[in-house]
Design a protein around this motif. Structure first.
Motif: not given
Length: 248
Positions: A151-155, A160-166
């Protein structure tokens, strides 16, 4: 990390360190290691510095190892923040009863990185590892592969931020070579591809060369490389310092 924090770490290590023991039995043996490295560059009209602190704890049995570690990196150039990165990991390795040199591993980690634009990233998973060469402390080469859930939160930009669960495939190469009990080279490198998108990958490589001065004291040079494809950021760091280590 502030200088006084570094001194506290050093004091704790010296207080807890005991005589080095190379033999392992059914009893538990503990290892504590602190590394402090950095670099300073100052000219008439410019100044930059980079400080790295790493603390690692390990417990070793005949059939299993448990390791926990934390790293903090801070750097500025002409008063502007360039690095403010933290990561911590906990991993366990269990030796197979049936196949020599085969391990089962589990891993949990947390990361924040200003330089790589990672607001936070949490990973957990497991897999298999195999030691191609295992000659104790003198020579060790190990390959591992497994699946990590992330699970990540990238700038991704300034706004803008991008949240993902991979899920990621995690491939690791780990090496250690010791020459005459005084000079030791260690390297751990990861390649982590997303199982959903092949263009989404993470590269990590941590390498160190240690010259032992005492049982508990070594001079250390370290090279670290990181790349995150989704943010398009990478860094290459070369630092020099000391490592304090004790078994008890």
């Amino acid at each position: 990390m502030k200088l006084w924090n570094c001194l506290v770490f050093v004091g704790l290590l010296l207080a807890c360190s005991g005589p080095v023991q190379a033999q392992y039995s059914d009893s538990v043996h503990y290892n504590l290691r602190f590394s402090g490295t950095g670099i300073l560059n100052r000219t008439d009209n410019s100044q930059s510095y980079l400080l790295t602190n790493a603390l690692r704890f390990g417990a070793r049995l005949r059939k299993a190892d448990l390791n926990a570690g934390a790293n903090y990196l801070y750097g500025q150039q002409d008063g502007n923040l360039k690095n403010n990165d933290f990561n911590s990991t906990v991993d366990v390795n269990i030796r197979s009863r049936f196949v020599p040199r085969l391990y089962y591993w589990g891993l949990g980690s947390f990361e924040k990185s200003y330089s790589l634009r990672v607001n936070n990233r949490t990973q957990a998973g497991g897999g298999l590892a195999y030691s191609i060469v295992d000659r104790g402390d003198s020579l060790f080469v190990n390959l591992s592969d497994g699946v990590l859930y992330e699970y990540s939160n990238l700038q991704t930009s300034d706004t803008s931020q991008a949240f993902s669960s991979i899920a990621r495939n995690s491939f690791r190469l780990r090496m250690r070579y010791r020459l005459a009990q005084r000079l030791t080279f260690e390297s751990t490198s990861f390649l982590q591809h997303s199982l959903q998108d092949g263009s989404d990958y993470i590269i990590r490589s941590n390498n160190s060369l240690n010259l032992k001065l005492r049982k508990w004291l070594s001079l250390t040079s370290a090279l670290t490389y990181n790349k995150v494809s989704r943010t398009g950021k990478e860094n290459l760091l070369i630092t020099f310092g000391v490592t304090l280590e004790g078994w008890f």
